[in-house]
Enzyme design. Sequence first.
Site, PDB file in Angstrom:
ATOM      1  N   CYS A  16      -1.895   4.111  25.482  1.00  0.00           N
ATOM      2  CA  CYS A  16      -1.274   2.819  25.801  1.00  0.00           C
ATOM      3  C   CYS A  16      -0.234   2.337  24.795  1.00  0.00           C
ATOM      4  O   CYS A  16       0.928   2.139  25.159  1.00  0.00           O
ATOM      5  CB  CYS A  16      -2.350   1.755  25.938  1.00  0.00           C
ATOM      6  SG  CYS A  16      -3.381   2.035  27.374  1.00  0.00           S
TER       7      CYS A  16
HETATM    8  C1  UDX Z   1      -5.424  -0.402  23.738  1.00  0.00           C
HETATM    9  C2  UDX Z   1      -5.620  -1.919  23.784  1.00  0.00           C
HETATM   10  O1  UDX Z   1      -6.484  -2.328  22.708  1.00  0.00           O
HETATM   11  C3  UDX Z   1      -6.189  -2.354  25.121  1.00  0.00           C
HETATM   12  O2  UDX Z   1      -6.263  -3.782  25.180  1.00  0.00           O
HETATM   13  C4  UDX Z   1      -5.282  -1.835  26.236  1.00  0.00           C
HETATM   14  O3  UDX Z   1      -5.820  -2.174  27.502  1.00  0.00           O
HETATM   15  C5  UDX Z   1      -5.097  -0.333  26.123  1.00  0.00           C
HETATM   16  O4  UDX Z   1      -4.619  -0.005  24.835  1.00  0.00           O
HETATM   17  P1  UDX Z   1      -6.952   1.754  23.327  1.00  0.00           P
HETATM   18  O5  UDX Z   1      -5.679   2.531  23.394  1.00  0.00           O
HETATM   19  O6  UDX Z   1      -8.142   2.231  24.081  1.00  0.00           O
HETATM   20  O7  UDX Z   1      -6.706   0.231  23.806  1.00  0.00           O
HETATM   21  O8  UDX Z   1      -7.401   1.716  21.787  1.00  0.00           O
HETATM   22  P2  UDX Z   1      -7.425   0.685  20.576  1.00  0.00           P
HETATM   23  O9  UDX Z   1      -8.818   0.496  20.156  1.00  0.00           O
HETATM   24  O10 UDX Z   1      -6.630  -0.531  20.822  1.00  0.00           O
HETATM   25  O11 UDX Z   1      -6.704   1.561  19.433  1.00  0.00           O
HETATM   26  C6  UDX Z   1      -5.381   2.062  19.579  1.00  0.00           C
HETATM   27  C7  UDX Z   1      -4.946   2.788  18.334  1.00  0.00           C
HETATM   28  O12 UDX Z   1      -4.735   1.860  17.273  1.00  0.00           O
HETATM   29  C8  UDX Z   1      -5.938   3.827  17.802  1.00  0.00           C
HETATM   30  O13 UDX Z   1      -5.238   4.994  17.423  1.00  0.00           O
HETATM   31  C9  UDX Z   1      -6.556   3.149  16.580  1.00  0.00           C
HETATM   32  O14 UDX Z   1      -6.963   4.083  15.610  1.00  0.00           O
HETATM   33  C10 UDX Z   1      -5.387   2.319  16.095  1.00  0.00           C
HETATM   34  N1  UDX Z   1      -5.816   1.131  15.308  1.00  0.00           N
HETATM   35  C11 UDX Z   1      -6.527   0.122  15.893  1.00  0.00           C
HETATM   36  C12 UDX Z   1      -5.479   1.034  13.961  1.00  0.00           C
HETATM   37  O15 UDX Z   1      -4.815   1.931  13.406  1.00  0.00           O
HETATM   38  N2  UDX Z   1      -5.858  -0.080  13.264  1.00  0.00           N
HETATM   39  C13 UDX Z   1      -6.564  -1.099  13.819  1.00  0.00           C
HETATM   40  O16 UDX Z   1      -6.865  -2.081  13.115  1.00  0.00           O
HETATM   41  C14 UDX Z   1      -6.914  -0.984  15.178  1.00  0.00           C
END
Ligand code: UDX
Length: 404
Positions: free
Chosen positions: A247
């Site tokens: 996403c």
């Molecule tokens: C995301 C959105 O959170 C969600 O609302 C939307 O519907 C789809 O996209 P998702 O892709 O499943 O969800 O994962 P998410 O938990 O948001 O993490 C995305 C990426 O960001 C991961 O690679 C994670 O490692 C990274 N991340 C997340 C960080 O590097 N730091 C953080 O503090 C949080």
Amino acid sequence: MDIDENKINSINKCISPVYEDGIEDILSKYNITATTDLAQSVQDSEISFICVGTPPNPDGSQDMGYIKSAAKDLSNALHSTVTRNYVPLDIGKNMPYGHTVVVKSTVVPGTTENIVIPALEEHGKKAGKDFGVCMNPEFLKEGTAVADFMNPDRIVIGEYNKESGDVLAELYKDFKCPILRTDLKTAEMIKYASNAFLATKISFMNEIGNICKALGIDVYDVARGMGYDGRIGNKFLNAGIGFGGSCFPKDVNALVAKSKDIGYEPEILEHVLKLNDEQPLRIVSLLKKHIPTLKGSTVGVLGLSFKPDTDDIRESRAIPIVNALLKEGASIKAYDPKAMDNFRKLFPQVGYVAPEDVLSSDAVLILTEWKEFDELDYKGKTVIDGRRIIRAKKEADVYEGICW
Ligand code: UDX
């Protein structure tokens, strides 16, 4: 309904085609059935959600192919079936339409109005008259999809007209969260703005982390101090090797492409992406501080999925890192609790081994914060940590955090 028979067969056996906590319980508990017959599924239901993928084109814009073909197929089905003109069960007696089509896929603002509705109307039936249309973005996260879906922070109903919105308001009436009703393109934009904001928050913290690292400050302490400010909030402040997944990268790219398309240069968003491309490679530079020549060395990699609790490797930060290591001539031993099979398809030349074996490498990179990595024995090891595993930080002989 799906065109992929394998998925249909698997769902009908209550086996989820994707790994997601709690999904198989739901498949069996609610007796969910799947079919390849769209006309039948339209005939038998009051609402169709379009949930197809919107993959990126090479220029970052959205490929609308699946959305268009789903809408066209639905148009056919709406034309060929006599949809119900009342709804018998608990969804309310005053259902304004026999059928309502809801766009769930993430689509750039204007798509439902300019692409989906014209395709739905192709066979003569009219939106707002013969069927309802809504846009209802989904905010769930992979790995916690079921829990997020059942307990949303908010529900956004983008409606073509009030009657269409009433159908979804009825469907969601038992959810105890704010329900916002907007027009179609506002709902589409809320999804993009939310994802772009969260991606910006991560890139922002990675930038602060890079500055902290150079100044000898622990960015996690800084984040804690920031998070108590209610205007900032304590979530999504984890600095590391950047965001991956299906996403954030795709959606921010699509919003950038859309902005440019209308003649606006989205500078903040472009930098969010640029920083996210550079961030994973910083871990390779840190590694080279300890092993200047990677050729001939064995590098261990813990974590391949884009985040914990999923087997998904789409846009995983492990991909550019493994590419860079291979280019430098390193041999790689890797372990991930769920994602090794998927990763092997991209990188057959990597050795997929047990975690203890990974730890016997010349140096170990931690690329995903799986809980079980907190139980490994890092004593005597050289660890470069991209995700903050506390045990490694405490125990490793040589330890470097990417931003701390
Ligand atoms: C995301 C959105 O959170 C969600 O609302 C939307 O519907 C789809 O996209 P998702 O892709 O499943 O969800 O994962 P998410 O938990 O948001 O993490 C995305 C990426 O960001 C991961 O690679 C994670 O490692 C990274 N991340 C997340 C960080 O590097 N730091 C953080 O503090 C949080």
